[in-house]
Design a protein around this motif. Structure first.
Motif, mmCIF file in Angstrom:
data_model
loop_
_atom_site.group_PDB
_atom_site.id
_atom_site.type_symbol
_atom_site.label_atom_id
_atom_site.label_comp_id
_atom_site.label_asym_id
_atom_site.label_seq_id
_atom_site.Cartn_x
_atom_site.Cartn_y
_atom_site.Cartn_z
ATOM 1 N N ILE A 94 37.561 -18.422 -11.480
ATOM 2 C CA ILE A 94 36.315 -17.737 -11.115
ATOM 3 C C ILE A 94 35.655 -17.249 -12.394
ATOM 4 O O ILE A 94 36.328 -17.006 -13.396
ATOM 5 N N GLY A 95 34.332 -17.140 -12.365
ATOM 6 C CA GLY A 95 33.602 -16.704 -13.547
ATOM 7 C C GLY A 95 33.784 -17.695 -14.678
ATOM 8 O O GLY A 95 33.639 -18.903 -14.508
ATOM 9 N N ASN A 109 35.710 -18.439 -5.434
ATOM 10 C CA ASN A 109 35.450 -17.205 -4.696
ATOM 11 C C ASN A 109 36.685 -16.927 -3.850
ATOM 12 O O ASN A 109 37.522 -17.805 -3.640
ATOM 13 N N SER A 110 36.778 -15.700 -3.365
ATOM 14 C CA SER A 110 37.849 -15.390 -2.418
ATOM 15 C C SER A 110 37.318 -15.456 -0.992
ATOM 16 O O SER A 110 37.783 -14.743 -0.117
ATOM 17 N N GLY A 161 46.166 -13.889 -15.732
ATOM 18 C CA GLY A 161 47.060 -14.151 -14.620
ATOM 19 C C GLY A 161 46.888 -13.184 -13.471
ATOM 20 O O GLY A 161 47.426 -13.410 -12.389
ATOM 21 N N GLY A 162 46.124 -12.122 -13.677
ATOM 22 C CA GLY A 162 46.000 -11.110 -12.633
ATOM 23 C C GLY A 162 44.707 -11.179 -11.842
ATOM 24 O O GLY A 162 44.427 -10.279 -11.048
ATOM 25 N N THR A 163 43.928 -12.236 -12.017
ATOM 26 C CA THR A 163 42.650 -12.329 -11.315
ATOM 27 C C THR A 163 42.904 -12.528 -9.820
ATOM 28 O O THR A 163 43.440 -13.560 -9.398
ATOM 29 N N ALA A 164 42.507 -11.544 -9.036
ATOM 30 C CA ALA A 164 42.903 -11.521 -7.626
ATOM 31 C C ALA A 164 42.392 -12.733 -6.858
ATOM 32 O O ALA A 164 43.126 -13.328 -6.059
ATOM 33 N N GLU A 165 41.123 -13.086 -7.074
ATOM 34 C CA GLU A 165 40.542 -14.192 -6.314
ATOM 35 C C GLU A 165 41.320 -15.483 -6.583
ATOM 36 O O GLU A 165 41.648 -16.243 -5.670
ATOM 37 N N MET A 183 44.375 -15.854 -8.013
ATOM 38 C CA MET A 183 45.795 -15.849 -7.688
ATOM 39 C C MET A 183 46.034 -15.841 -6.184
ATOM 40 O O MET A 183 47.070 -16.331 -5.707
ATOM 41 N N SER A 184 45.096 -15.295 -5.410
ATOM 42 C CA SER A 184 45.269 -15.382 -3.956
ATOM 43 C C SER A 184 45.190 -16.840 -3.508
ATOM 44 O O SER A 184 45.961 -17.283 -2.648
ATOM 45 N N GLN A 185 44.288 -17.604 -4.119
ATOM 46 C CA GLN A 185 44.221 -19.031 -3.788
ATOM 47 C C GLN A 185 45.496 -19.751 -4.233
ATOM 48 O O GLN A 185 46.030 -20.596 -3.511
ATOM 49 N N HIS A 186 45.948 -19.404 -5.411
ATOM 50 C CA HIS A 186 47.173 -20.030 -5.921
ATOM 51 C C HIS A 186 48.351 -19.761 -4.978
ATOM 52 O O HIS A 186 49.142 -20.665 -4.674
ATOM 53 N N VAL A 222 50.890 -12.353 -16.479
ATOM 54 C CA VAL A 222 51.820 -12.713 -15.419
ATOM 55 C C VAL A 222 51.885 -14.224 -15.192
ATOM 56 O O VAL A 222 52.925 -14.759 -14.806
ATOM 57 N N GLN A 230 41.663 -2.638 -5.784
ATOM 58 C CA GLN A 230 43.123 -2.578 -5.755
ATOM 59 C C GLN A 230 43.592 -1.324 -5.021
ATOM 60 O O GLN A 230 44.603 -1.348 -4.304
ATOM 61 N N THR A 276 32.088 -13.924 -6.413
ATOM 62 C CA THR A 276 31.965 -14.779 -7.593
ATOM 63 C C THR A 276 31.233 -14.090 -8.742
ATOM 64 O O THR A 276 31.713 -14.063 -9.873
ATOM 65 N N HIS A 335 32.193 -11.693 -11.582
ATOM 66 C CA HIS A 335 32.696 -12.265 -12.832
ATOM 67 C C HIS A 335 31.558 -12.912 -13.621
ATOM 68 O O HIS A 335 31.800 -13.800 -14.428
#
Lengths: 460, 460
Positions: A81-82, A118-119, A145-149, A151-154, A184, A432, B309, B312
Motif C-alpha cells: 500500500i502507498g 487497500n484493506s 513489516g507492520g503495515t496493517a493493511e 499484513m492482514s492480506q498476507h 517483523v 491500533q 489507501t 499512505h
C-alpha cells in the motif's frame, strides 16, 4: 534525442501571471543550498534512491525472481500500500498494454499483476474469487513489516495457500520485499524460509520505485527494467549541478516553489496527455504530498489530471477559478506509427466534424494539449511543459528520477525533511487502540472520549 | 434504515478549527435563497436532473436497449468523455464486481463495458486490438454531437465496422445518446437510421448519470437501475425544504461553503473508505469543479481520495500541511457477510501483528476510518461524515442525488451558475484552429503568435 525536456517558459509568461527572471535569480543561492543539502545526505548514506540505478545486483535479483515466478504462475498479487504499490502501478501503467490483465498469456509477455492496495474486504474477496489460486503467487511488500493493511492480506492468503498447497506450496508462492536488517517481516522470512528481496534502510517507500518494490512487479509483467534503470541513470547524470539553469529537476522544483510562495500557486497539477501516465500521476501525488506536506502548515497540494479527459472535468476550474494553480502539461511527442489512427473523412458535410477528417487521433490529442496550455496562459494561469520523445522504459525511467530528484530538492527549498511522514502516526495509534492492541488503550480512550455529537447536526 | 446519513459534527469541532453554530445560523437565509433559486430553475424546466428518477419511460428505454444489446454482444464500448463517461463509470465501479471485465460471461451478469474516454490513440488502438469486434457494440454519447474526442472514436469505429459487417452490421452495433432536438449527432441518427436515446436539453453532462448516459451502461453491465433510481428519488424527497437543518444536501453545501469562505478550507476532499467508490470520487470532482469553478476566481477545488489507501499518500499533507482542507469521510456500514474476511491469528507472537488476529478485514478498515477522522480533528482539521448502510443500487442512487443537489445548492451559495462551463471554450477554439477548421484561422494565428520562448528556460 531520447531525452526528457523541461520547458518552464509558460511559468514566466507575464500574461499568465508568471514569475520574473529576477525571482529565479534570487532563488539561485537557496536552490544551490537545496542541491548541496540533498547531495550531503546522499553521500552520508541517509537517502539512497538516486543511487538505485547503479545497483545492478539488486536489479538482477528482481529480474531473476520475476523470471522464476513467471515460469510457474499466471498471476502475481502485489500486497502493498502507498509507496509499496504506487511505483509498480506507475511503471506497469506507463509501459504495459493498457488491458494487460485481459490479454491471453501469449500476447501479454508476462504475469498478470494485481495491486489490491487497500484493506477493503470487498476488493480482496473479489480478487481471490477471480484468480486461480493454484496459478497465483504473491509478493508481500512492506519495509517495516507492520503495515496493517498489507499484513492482514498476507495473513489471509498465507492461511488459504497453506491449507490448499501445504507449507512448500506457500514457500513457492510467496516472496517478500522488506528491510533486510530489521522489522517483523524479516523475522517471518527467516522463520518461514521465504525468499526476500531487500529494501534498504535509506530507501523510503515513496522513493522506492526503482528498488525491488517497483522492479519486481515490472519485471514480472514483462517490462525491460534494465532500460528503465538506464533512463533513470541518464537523468540523474544530468542533475549533478547546483546551478538552477543547469539541472532540470532543480529548475522544476525551483519554479514550482516560486509559483507557490511568490504567486500563490499552491496547487500543483500534473497533467500528462497520455492515459498511460495516469497511474504515474497518482504516484507523483504521494511523492509530492507526503514529502512536502509538513508541520507547521507547509506544503503545496499535488493534483493528478489526464489530458484530454480532464479538459471535460477540472479544466473549467483551472481556467476560471482561483489563481492558485499551476499546470504541468506532459507531452509524449511520438506515438508509435501503428497507434496514430487516421480519422476517416466520412462526415465531411457536417462543419462540426469535417475538420477532423484526414488528421490522426494523435494529432487531435496534441492539438488539444497545445490549445489548453495556450488558453490557460492567456487566462492568467502559468504552465510548465515536460516532453518525452516517446513512452518506453528509458524515458519513463527518466521521468521517475526527474520527479524524485525534484521532490528532494523541493524539500530543501520548503525547509522540510522530504523523507519522513510523522503526521500519519497518530491515526495508526488510534486504529491500533480501537483494535485492542495491548499498550494502546490510552489512544482508544482518547478517541472514545471525544465530545458527544450534536444530534441536530446529523441528518439520517 | 436504508438511508444515507450525513453527520457534520466534525465540521463544528472547536479542536478542528471548525465552524460556530452562529456561522450556520447566519447562512440560513442565503441557504434558503439557494434552495429557492434552484427550485425555480427546476420548475421553469431549465434544470432537469432532479426529475430524472421520476421519468420511468426514459429509464425503461435504457433498460430495453441494454437488454437487446446484451442478447447479441459481449462488449460495450462507451464512446464519451467527461460527463458522458464519469457517471457510468461511477455506477459500474460502485455496483459491479471489481473485476467485472475479467469474469467469464456466466459470472458477470451483463456485458463487459469499456470507457475509452480520451483521444489517446494508444488506448483506443489497444482496446480495438483486445475486443472481438464481431461481439462488440458501442454507444456514442455526446449531447452536442460535436465533441471531438468522442466523434473521432465514432468515426474510426464506424469505418471499421461498416467495412467488416456492412451498413446493417453497423446499425446493429451502434447506438447513440444525444440531444433529441439539435446537434449533428441527431442528424447522423436520422441519416444513418441509428437507434438513439434522448438526453434532454435541461440535463447537463455532469448531471446526467441518472439519464440514459449513465443508465444504459449500468443496465448493460447488469446493474438494477430501477433500484438506483428509486434510491435517488428517496433522497430527492428528503430535500424539499429550504431549512438548512432539514435538507441534507443543503446542509452539506452550506457547511462546505462556510468552511471555505469563513475558515479558508478551499480544498474539499471526498474520501470514501471503499474501493468501489473510487470512480464515484472522480465523478464528484467533475461535478464540484466544473459547476463551481467560475469567473471571477470562484470555486473550491475538489480532491478524490480513497481510504485506507490514501492514508499512505496524501494523509500526511492533510494532517500537517496548510489548514486549507476539509475531508468528507464516507463509510459503508455493513459489508456483506461473505466479504468480511476473518484475519487468522497466525502471527500471535509478533506484537506488531498479533492485535490483528481475530478481527475481520472490514473491522480493520472501519477502525482506520474512525481513527483517521479523529486524528484529523485533533490536529485542527475539520471533517464531515457520510454513511451508507451498505453498497447497493438504492444507496448509491441516494449518494449520487445527494451530491448533485448539494452541487446545485452550492452554486447558489457561491453566487455562480452551476450549470454552464464557459471556461473550456477557448481551448476548444484553439484546437480547432490548429486542426484547420474553416473560420477558426484567427484562433490558430493567435496561438501561433505567442511570444517566443527563451531557450535558457528549456532544458532538453
Amino acid at each position: 534525442m531520447e531525452r526528457l525536456t523541461l520547458d518552464v517558459n509558460g511559468a514566466f509568461d507575464p500574461a499568465a501571471g508568471g514569475l520574473a527572471r529576477a525571482d529565479l535569480d534570487a532563488l539561485a543561492a537557496p536552490a544551490r543550498a537545496a542541491f548541496d543539502g540533498f547531495e550531503a545526505r546522499r553521500r552520508a548514506g541517509e537517502v539512497g534512491f538516486a543511487d538505485l540505478p547503479a545497483d545492478a545486483a539488486a536489479a538482477e535479483a528482481s529480474r531473476a525472481l520475476a523470471a522464476e515466478l513467471g515460469r510457474r504462475f499466471e498471476n502475481l498479487l502485489v500486497l502493498g500500500i502507498g509507496g509499496s504499490s504506487l511505483g509498480g502501478r506507475a511503471v506497469l501503467g506507463a509501459l504495459c498494454h493498457p488491458f494487460h490483465n485481459l490479454l491471453p498469456q501469449d500476447r501479454r509477455g508476462g504475469l498478470r499483476v494485481f495491486f489490491p492496495d487497500n484493506s477493503d474486504p470487498a476488493t480482496f474477496a473479489a480478487l481471490l474469487d477471480t484468480v486461480d489460486l493454484e496459478r497465483t503467487c504473491f509478493a508481500t511488500v512492506t519495509k517495516s513489516g507492520g503495515t496493517a493493511e498489507t499484513m492482514s492480506q498476507h495473513m489471509v492468503l498465507r492461511e488459504r495457500v497453506v491449507a490448499r498447497f501445504g507449507e512448500e506450496g506457500y514457500r513457492e508462492r510467496c516472496v517478500l520485499v522488506t528491510d533486510p536488517q530489521r522489522g517483523v517481516l524479516r523475522q517471518i522470512a527467516a522463520d518461514e524460509r521465504l525468499r526476500a528481496l531487500p529494501l534498504g534502510a535509506s530507501i523510503g517507500g515513496r522513493f522506492s520505485v526503482l528498488s525491488p518494490v517497483g522492479l519486481l512487479p515490472a519485471a514480472a509483467a514483462g517490462v525491460d527494467t534494465a532500460a528503465l534503470l538506464a533512463g533513470a541513470a541518464e537523468l540523474e547524470a544530468r542533475c549533478r549541478s547546483g546551478a538552477v539553469l543547469e539541472n532540470p529537476a532543480l529548475l522544476y522544483a525551483a519554479v514550482l516553489h516560486l509559483l507557490d510562495v511568490r504567486r500563490g500557486r499552491r496547487l500543483h497539477v500534473l497533467m500528462p496527455y497520455a492515459d498511460a501516465l495516469r497511474d504515474l500521476g497518482d504516484w507523483f501525488v504521494q511523492l509530492w504530498a507526503e514529502s512536502l506536506g509538513k508541520n507547521p502548515g507547509t506544503g503545496p497540494t499535488p493534483i493528478r489530471a489526464v489530458g484530454a479527459t480532464d479538459q471535460h472535468s477540472s479544466l473549467q476550474l483551472m481556467m476560471e477559478g482561483p489563481h492558485d494553480k499551476v499546470v504541468t502539461l506532459v507531452r509524449v511527442a511520438e506515438p508509435r506509427a501503428e497507434l496514430t489512427i487516421p480519422l476517416p473523412a466520412g462526415y465531411a458535410r457536417h462543419p462540426d466534424l469535417a475538420y477532423l477528417g484526414g488528421h490522426t487521433m494523435g494529432e487531435l490529442l496534441e492539438a488539444e494539449r497545445r490549445a489548453t496550455g495556450a488558453a490557460l496562459r492567456k487566462n492568467g494561469r502559468p504552465t510548465i511543459s515536460i516532453e518525452l520523445p516517446r513512452l518506453e522504459p528509458r524515458t519513463v525511467g527518466q521521468l521517475l528520477m526527474f520527479l524524485e530528484l525534484a521532490t528532494a530538492y523541493a524539500g530543501g527549498l520548503y525547509g522540510v525533511n522530504a523523507f519522513d511522514q510523522p503526521g500519519v502516526e497518530a491515526g495508526k495509534r488510534y486504529a491500533q487502540g480501537l483494535l485492542g492492541r495491548p499498550g494502546y488503550e490510552k489512544y482508544r480512550d482518547e478517541l472514545l472520549g471525544a465530545p458527544a455529537a450534536d444530534p441536530a447536526l446529523v441528518l439520517g
